[in-house]
Enzyme design. Structure first.
Site, mmCIF file in Angstrom:
data_model
loop_
_atom_site.group_PDB
_atom_site.id
_atom_site.type_symbol
_atom_site.label_atom_id
_atom_site.label_comp_id
_atom_site.label_asym_id
_atom_site.label_seq_id
_atom_site.Cartn_x
_atom_site.Cartn_y
_atom_site.Cartn_z
ATOM 1 C CG ASP A 263 0.893 7.924 -8.068
ATOM 2 O OD1 ASP A 263 1.132 7.036 -8.916
ATOM 3 O OD2 ASP A 263 0.233 7.714 -7.037
ATOM 4 C CE LYS B 287 -1.975 9.674 -4.784
ATOM 5 N NZ LYS B 287 -0.520 9.407 -4.836
ATOM 6 C CE LYS C 212 -2.361 5.983 -4.750
ATOM 7 N NZ LYS C 212 -0.950 5.981 -5.195
#
Length: 248
Positions: free
Chosen positions: A102, A164, A196
């Site tokens: 991430d 995300k 996400k």
């Protein structure tokens, strides 16, 4: 009742069980991993700082949860425009067993007008990252729909596997408005990139907002751990409590 139980199991299967306080002990990591599998099934991933990955991997193996992904964060939470530093972080994370990364988008540089340099940064990180790459846009800092859309397009076009919302460290976390913009970009680009929602998700009702939004824009058949995730820690407690209440 059955629909609620099905939703509970679905949300758990999409959950990145996360602990990123920076002060985690070995005992805390073991406790986190122990929660990866339970009455509603297994979570999608455990997300911890890279130094904890070997311990998390061994814990999951002992628990029979080897299919749970090992995620970590890079350029976190600052989001600096430092390609060499981020590439080194990615390489170190892969060496420690990361199966997902991430990566925080350099949002300040992007807002400052350095789009080409941000694109080059993402290119360098994509080349270094041989596993699933989630780009954390930090939408609360990007602020406007226009900025979120432009950043989403850049990240998708430079090789993101997921978009995300947030690090969870800024004042504004995930919002349905930001999520809609990101999902619309994903749909425009063919629906092959995942989404996400992270930051501020604490209850099952919070997660259902984003699940239903993804179903509205992308369709129910699109939903799977390869396309939709929730980044949270306390969310699991509420989902399990709701599921337990439904069974009683």
């Amino acid at each position: 009742m059955q629909d609620m139980l099905d939703r509970s199991r679905q949300i758990v299967s999409l959950l990145d069980l996360t602990s990123l306080t920076g002060v985690e002990t070995d005992a805390a990591i073991k406790a986190l991993c122990a929660r990866a599998s339970g009455p509603c099934g297994q979570v999608a991933a455990i997300c911890v700082f890279a130094r904890h990955l070997p311990l998390a991997k061994s814990c999951l193996a002992r628990l029979g949860a080897e299919r749970v992904e090992l995620a970590t964060v890079v350029n976190f939470p600052e989001g600096e425009l430092d390609p060499l530093g981020s590439v080194r972080e990615i390489e170190a994370a892969l060496a420690l067993g990361a199966t997902e990364v991430d990566l925080v988008f350099p949002y300040r540089a992007f807002l400052g007008g350095f789009e080409e340099r941000v694109g080059a940064y993402l290119d360098a990180c994509r080349r270094a990252c041989s596993v699933l790459l989630k780009i954390i846009l930090e939408t609360g800092e990007l602020g406007t729909r226009e900025a979120i859309r432009a950043a989403s397009l850049l990240a998708v076009d430079r090789g993101a596997d997921f978009l995300k919302t947030s690090t969870g460290k800024s004042a504004v976390h995930a919002t349905p408005e930001a999520a809609r913009t990101m999902l619309e970009v994903i749909a425009e680009r063919g629906g092959t990139v995942g989404f996400k929602a992270s930051g501020g998700l604490r209850t099952m009702d919070d997660a259902l907002v984003y699940l239903r939004l993804a179903e509205e824009i992308m369709g129910r058949d699109w939903i799977s751990p390869r396309t939709l995730r929730f980044g949270a820690s306390s969310l699991l407690d509420d989902v399990l409590a709701r599921a337990g209440a439904e069974r009683r």
